[in-house]
Structures are given as structure tokens and as C-alpha cells.
Motif scaffolding. Structure first.
Motif: not given
Length: 211
Positions: A168-191
Motif C-alpha cells: 500500500d505504500y508504493g515502495w516499488d515506485g517511490n523507493k521509500g522517498y516522500a512521494s505524495e502517495s507515500h505520504i498519504k498512505a502513511i497518514q491513512s495507514l500509519g507507519p
């Protein structure tokens, strides 16, 4: 712009081994940091792998092939510091620990480390080497370009594997960096346990903190 071996050849007039070093993942919100190291000696071929350049300037689809050529060209190593180490020791020490582990595998004879950047973040490593720090070495110095690319491809593959566990965090694309979708996933699902939680306080406190 493609790198050369001009700096490396000058250093080899006084040293047996030149080790190019660069880091990957310093600014990521999730996943480890990685440090690549690649060794250049008088026995290393002066033929730079075709299309090797600053890894940030290489399209992702082409990185694996150029990294494979780079691995065949030079002796190399990638050191890692895991998330718990980053949280416990801070990013600077974690990078230094990862680098030390990689460099130690490649030291041979009188050795100098060619370090990308503007300051020597390895000066307290305790390694029996000298240092040459150069801005844009990842762009201009082929041995550093190779080290950076090898580390980037290695870490990217690691993040793809972590993505399979937490898709759900999209690490295959953002590789753990602060993309908008990654941040939204952290905010909705938690770390997750792979997040650098101490880095997320602002993101978790304010849904509009970065976007």
C-alpha cells in the motif's frame, strides 16, 4: 554529461587503490541507507562502461543493465544501515557505518577514498585510508558514478522486496522517498516497521504538511 577517469588516474600516481564512494537513501522516509564503494587500481580497465553516468540521470529501465556492466568492471561492495540503526544512531553515523563496512572490503595497499560531496563525513571512520572530497564526483568521476549506481540498483531492489510485504505504500515506485502517495498512505495507514518513525512527526500531525 558522462564521467571520466581523470581524477582517478591522477590519484593513482600516489596511491595503489582509489575507492569511489557515494550514498543512497539518505532522505528516504522508509528503508535502509546504502553506501556503494568501487575500487580503481592500475589493473582496472580504463574502458568505462558504456552509458555510465550519474545514476540520477539514468532512466530506471536502463539502470540494471549499466549497473551489471559496472559490477563486471570493478571490485565493489554495498554497505547498509537498517532503519533501527538510523533511529538509534542518527543518519550521519548510520551512513558512516555503512560506508566503513563497504570500504573495508576493498582496501588494498595505500588507499584513498574519493568521496562525493563537499565535506568528509567519513573523517572519523577509523579506516587506514586518505580522503579526497569532490563536489559532483558522482557526475564527473567514473569510479564514483559506478559506486553510486551499483548502490542505487541494489537498494531499489531491496525496496521492491519490501513492497511485496507492504504494497500500500508504493515502495516499488517511490523507493521509500516522500512521494505524495507515500505520504498519504502513511497518514491513512500509519507507519510500518520499515519507516523512520522519528522522521514522520510532522507528516503524521498535519495531513497538509508537505502538499
Amino acid at each position: 554529461m558522462y564521467p571520466s577517469l581523470d581524477v582517478e588516474k591522477l590519484l593513482l600516481e600516489r596511491y595503489d587503490t582509489v575507492i569511489g564512494v557515494d550514498e543512497v537513501g539518505r532522505g528516504a522516509l522508509a528503508g535502509p541507507v546504502a553506501v556503494g564503494a568501487a575500487a580503481f587500481t592500475k589493473a582496472t580497465s580504463p574502458q568505462i562502461p558504456e552509458k555510465l553516468r550519474d545514476s540520477k540521470a539514468i532512466a530506471e529501465a536502463k539502470r540494471d543493465g549499466i549497473a551489471a556492466l559496472s559490477r563486471a568492471w570493478v571490485s565493489h561492495a554495498v554497505g547498509y544501515s537498517a532503519v533501527f540503526e538510523i533511529e538509534q544512531n542518527g543518519i550521519t553515523k548510520s551512513l558512516a557505518d555503512a560506508a566503513t563496512g563497504a570500504i573495508a572490503q576493498l582496501i588494498s595497499g595505500k588507499t584513498i577514498v574519493l568521496l562525493d560531496g563537499s565535506h568528509n563525513w567519513l573523517q572519523d571512520s577509523g579506516l587506514d585510508v586518505d580522503y579526497h572530497v569532490q563536489v559532483k564526483a558522482d557526475r564527473d568521476c567514473a569510479i564514483v558514478s559506478a559506486a553510486a549506481l551499483i548502490a542505487k540498483v541494489d537498494r531499489d531492489q531491496h525496496m521492491r522486496l519490501l513492497h511485496e510485504e507492504f504494497p500500500d505504500y508504493g515502495w516499488d515506485g517511490n523507493k521509500g522517498y516522500a512521494s505524495e502517495s507515500h505520504i498519504k498512505a502513511i497518514q491513512s495507514l500509519g507507519p510500518t516497521r520499515h519507516h523512520r518513525v522519528s522522521w514522520l512527526s510532522k507528516i503524521l500531525a498535519d495531513a497538509n504538511s508537505l502538499f
